[in-house]
Structures are given as structure tokens and as C-alpha cells.
Design an enzyme around this catalytic site. Sequence first.
Site, PDB file in Angstrom:
ATOM      1  N   LYS A  66       0.804  -1.231   0.000  1.00 31.77           N
ATOM      2  CA  LYS A  66       0.000   0.000   0.000  1.00 31.77           C
ATOM      3  C   LYS A  66       0.841   1.288   0.000  1.00 31.77           C
ATOM      4  CE  LYS A  66      -4.272  -1.814   1.971  1.00 31.77           C
ATOM      5  NZ  LYS A  66      -5.321  -1.671   2.994  1.00 31.77           N
ATOM      6  N   ASP A 102      -9.863   3.199   2.159  1.00 30.38           N
ATOM      7  CA  ASP A 102     -10.008   2.472   3.435  1.00 30.38           C
ATOM      8  C   ASP A 102     -10.667   3.363   4.506  1.00 30.38           C
ATOM      9  OD1 ASP A 102      -9.001  -0.040   2.769  1.00 30.38           O
ATOM     10  OD2 ASP A 102      -6.927   0.550   3.152  1.00 30.38           O
ATOM     11  N   ALA A 127      -2.393   1.813  16.062  1.00 30.91           N
ATOM     12  CA  ALA A 127      -1.816   2.928  15.304  1.00 30.91           C
ATOM     13  C   ALA A 127      -1.042   2.396  14.093  1.00 30.91           C
ATOM     14  CB  ALA A 127      -0.908   3.751  16.216  1.00 30.91           C
TER      15      ALA A 127
HETATM   16  P1  NAP Z   1      -0.474  -3.198  11.342  1.00 28.32           P
HETATM   17  O1  NAP Z   1      -0.098  -2.039  10.494  1.00 28.32           O
HETATM   18  O2  NAP Z   1       0.506  -4.299  11.500  1.00 28.32           O
HETATM   19  O3  NAP Z   1      -0.845  -2.604  12.812  1.00 28.32           O
HETATM   20  C1  NAP Z   1      -0.949  -3.419  13.902  1.00 28.32           C
HETATM   21  C2  NAP Z   1      -1.453  -2.676  15.167  1.00 28.32           C
HETATM   22  O4  NAP Z   1      -1.763  -3.692  16.130  1.00 28.32           O
HETATM   23  C3  NAP Z   1      -0.445  -1.754  15.812  1.00 28.32           C
HETATM   24  O5  NAP Z   1      -1.108  -0.686  16.452  1.00 28.32           O
HETATM   25  C4  NAP Z   1       0.204  -2.674  16.864  1.00 28.32           C
HETATM   26  O6  NAP Z   1       0.738  -1.989  17.979  1.00 28.32           O
HETATM   27  C5  NAP Z   1      -1.000  -3.469  17.322  1.00 28.32           C
HETATM   28  N1  NAP Z   1      -0.618  -4.757  17.914  1.00 28.32           N
HETATM   29  C6  NAP Z   1      -0.092  -5.825  17.264  1.00 28.32           C
HETATM   30  N2  NAP Z   1       0.116  -6.838  18.138  1.00 28.32           N
HETATM   31  C7  NAP Z   1      -0.267  -6.391  19.353  1.00 28.32           C
HETATM   32  C8  NAP Z   1      -0.302  -6.956  20.661  1.00 28.32           C
HETATM   33  N3  NAP Z   1       0.087  -8.226  20.894  1.00 28.32           N
HETATM   34  N4  NAP Z   1      -0.778  -6.206  21.691  1.00 28.32           N
HETATM   35  C9  NAP Z   1      -1.196  -4.935  21.474  1.00 28.32           C
HETATM   36  N5  NAP Z   1      -1.197  -4.331  20.264  1.00 28.32           N
HETATM   37  C10 NAP Z   1      -0.740  -5.053  19.214  1.00 28.32           C
HETATM   38  O7  NAP Z   1      -1.825  -3.890  10.831  1.00 28.32           O
HETATM   39  P2  NAP Z   1      -2.971  -3.238   9.902  1.00 28.32           P
HETATM   40  O8  NAP Z   1      -2.618  -3.412   8.482  1.00 28.32           O
HETATM   41  O9  NAP Z   1      -3.297  -1.880  10.407  1.00 28.32           O
HETATM   42  O10 NAP Z   1      -4.194  -4.263  10.175  1.00 28.32           O
HETATM   43  C11 NAP Z   1      -4.767  -4.339  11.458  1.00 28.32           C
HETATM   44  C12 NAP Z   1      -6.064  -5.137  11.397  1.00 28.32           C
HETATM   45  O11 NAP Z   1      -7.016  -4.467  10.582  1.00 28.32           O
HETATM   46  C13 NAP Z   1      -5.928  -6.545  10.820  1.00 28.32           C
HETATM   47  O12 NAP Z   1      -6.688  -7.406  11.623  1.00 28.32           O
HETATM   48  C14 NAP Z   1      -6.575  -6.429   9.433  1.00 28.32           C
HETATM   49  O13 NAP Z   1      -7.163  -7.645   9.003  1.00 28.32           O
HETATM   50  C15 NAP Z   1      -7.645  -5.388   9.700  1.00 28.32           C
HETATM   51  N6  NAP Z   1      -8.054  -4.641   8.487  1.00 28.32           N
HETATM   52  C16 NAP Z   1      -9.384  -4.652   8.145  1.00 28.32           C
HETATM   53  C17 NAP Z   1      -9.793  -3.952   7.028  1.00 28.32           C
HETATM   54  C18 NAP Z   1     -11.260  -3.954   6.628  1.00 28.32           C
HETATM   55  O14 NAP Z   1     -11.558  -3.600   5.474  1.00 28.32           O
HETATM   56  N7  NAP Z   1     -12.166  -4.305   7.500  1.00 28.32           N
HETATM   57  C19 NAP Z   1      -8.863  -3.228   6.255  1.00 28.32           C
HETATM   58  C20 NAP Z   1      -7.521  -3.233   6.643  1.00 28.32           C
HETATM   59  C21 NAP Z   1      -7.124  -3.947   7.781  1.00 28.32           C
HETATM   60  P3  NAP Z   1       2.299  -1.543  18.035  1.00 28.32           P
HETATM   61  O15 NAP Z   1       2.367  -0.203  17.347  1.00 28.32           O
HETATM   62  O16 NAP Z   1       2.587  -1.485  19.480  1.00 28.32           O
HETATM   63  O17 NAP Z   1       3.085  -2.613  17.323  1.00 28.32           O
END
Ligand code: NAP
Length: 279
Positions: A66, A102, A127
Site C-alpha cells: 500500500k 479504506d 496505530a
Molecule cells: P499493522 O499495520 O501491523 O498494525 C498493527 C497494530 O496492532 C499496531 O497498532 C500494533 O501496535 C497493534 N498490535 C499488534 N500486536 C499487538 C499486541 N500483541 N498487543 C497490542 N497491540 C498489538 O496492521 P494493519 O494493516 O493496520 O491491520 C490491522 C487489522 O485491521 C488486521 O486485523 C486487518 O485484518 C484489519 N483490516 C481490516 C480492514 C477492513 O476492510 N475491515 C482493512 C484493513 C485492515 P504496536 O504499534 O505497538 O506494534
Amino acid sequence: MKKLYAVLGDPIGHSMSPVMLNDLFSFYQKDAHYLPFQVKAEDLGSAVKGLKAIGAGGFNVTIPHKSNIIPFLDGVDELAASIGAVNTVVNEDGSLIGYNTDGPGFLKGINTIVPMVSEQRILMIGAGGAARAIYFTMAKEKPLVLDIANRTLETAAKLIEDCPYDSSSRALSLKEASENIGEYDLIIQTTMIGMSPKMAEQPLNLDNLRKQSFVCDIIYNPLETQFLHAAALKGARIQNGINMFVYQGALAFEKWTGFFPDVQRMRNNVLVQLGGNPC
Ligand code: NAP
């Protein structure tokens, strides 16, 4: 001649977009086809060049491309540029222009329940990449409060600092957010906690949640995360990530065809793919 649309990602096998978008092209009798392509990071530039050369109508971009896609495009709209991520590309008379649907997709998804975001006190949890798109979109709506809770405080602080829209947000620890959760009307869970293998976990405790709150989790598989389950037990209204997914796709379809599609049809299509029951 049939127009090509695509989604580029790595991995890509799990994507529900091809079935959802091909159903729309067929339903609206558009002579188009939407295909998934698994593209390695080092091949991204060549893939984009190839899609441009063959006159593809547009494409979606998903994890992990992305942000990396931006240098390969001819232009990027203002919101996508500020977020620093593109999920939808439109071939505009031979120029590939990047957009981010998004955040706007999430907003449209909650607008069915919360029409006036400007009147809300909002807490976002997480975040990461998805949070960034949602946070910038929400900040543009000027809510009463827009705070971010994250495991790593610096990442939340950086997100607030990067946002071009004034929001006076606070970065909170998960513990602080949990203690003060009763202060918020709208809570948006954006971490992957609640997905496999963390299905039994939730990012923070909801003991202090008010039943008047509206709680969203952008995860859609499972359809009800542990977090949403706990919120529902407290009497709060809940929404899973299907609406965001469907509306980001609907906005992409609109950018490609000029036509906003039937989101209920899309939602049912996704529910069937996830093994749920269409409504
Ligand atoms: P990402 O960029 O990897 O972000 C992960 C986030 O989760 C960060 O804030 C991270 O905190 C936190 N995190 C990870 N492991 C953790 C833990 N054990 N304890 C506490 N916090 C934790 O992921 P993303 O791309 O944003 O995606 C996140 C979710 O959104 C996924 O489940 C994805 O499937 C979903 N999503 C849904 C849609 C939709 O259309 N519905 C679209 C996009 C994404 P830190 O900063 O501390 O690492």
C-alpha cells in the site's frame, strides 16, 4: 473489449475482493474482469508498468504494497498522499492515479449508525496501517475528541504528529484507555488482536464501557471478535469490519465505473464467502 481490473498483494489467495467485484461487474453488465495477482515487492514496479501497458482500468493494492506502490504511480490524491498509502488505483486516460478508500470506506460504514462524527468523542485502539487511514479520515471530520491508544505510545504520538488535520488528540497507553473508556461515544478497534491466533484475546478491558457507546472492530474474520462480544455483553451497539471492507470496495468500484453499487449485495457476497448467513 473486456477491461481488466486487479488486486496486487503478497499473499493474495485469501482476498475476497475478486468474487465480490466480479459479481458487481457481472450484475451491472460491465464488460470487465477482476483478477488477483501475487506480486513480490521487487516486482511491484514491473507489475504496475505491465498493467498500464495493457490498459487495465484500475486495480486495488493490498498488504504489503500500500505504501511502496506510490513511487510507481503517475499521481496520488490528497488524502492518500497524507496517509502515505494507496489501496485503489484508477487509470485516468493513461495516467495511474492512487486513492485511499479504506478510511472513507470505514466512515461510510459507520455513518449508517453514527451520521454526525463531528459530535462524537472517539477512541481509536491501534496505530498501524489501517488505523492511519481511519485516523486521518476521522480527524478531517473534526470530532469532539479523537484519542489513540496503542501498545507502543511513540507510534500513536507519531500518527498524531503526521496528521495534517488539527485534532488535539492524546496518545494513551492501553491501560489508561481501558480505565477511561467510559468517556468515549465511539470506540474503534484496529489492531489484529481477536484474529487467529489471538482469537481469545482483546486489546483492552471493557469493564468501564457505557452501554450507550458504539464499538467497532475492523476485523471481519471472525465476524464477532472477543472485543465485540465483550462490548455486546455490556449492552453497547457493535459493528464488525465487514462494512469497512464492503464500502472501501464500493468506493473503488465507483471510482472505476462512476456508479455506486448495491452494498447490501456486496455484504451478502462477503458473508457467504466467510461462511456466514446473508441477511
Ligand atoms: P499493522 O499495520 O501491523 O498494525 C498493527 C497494530 O496492532 C499496531 O497498532 C500494533 O501496535 C497493534 N498490535 C499488534 N500486536 C499487538 C499486541 N500483541 N498487543 C497490542 N497491540 C498489538 O496492521 P494493519 O494493516 O493496520 O491491520 C490491522 C487489522 O485491521 C488486521 O486485523 C486487518 O485484518 C484489519 N483490516 C481490516 C480492514 C477492513 O476492510 N475491515 C482493512 C484493513 C485492515 P504496536 O504499534 O505497538 O506494534
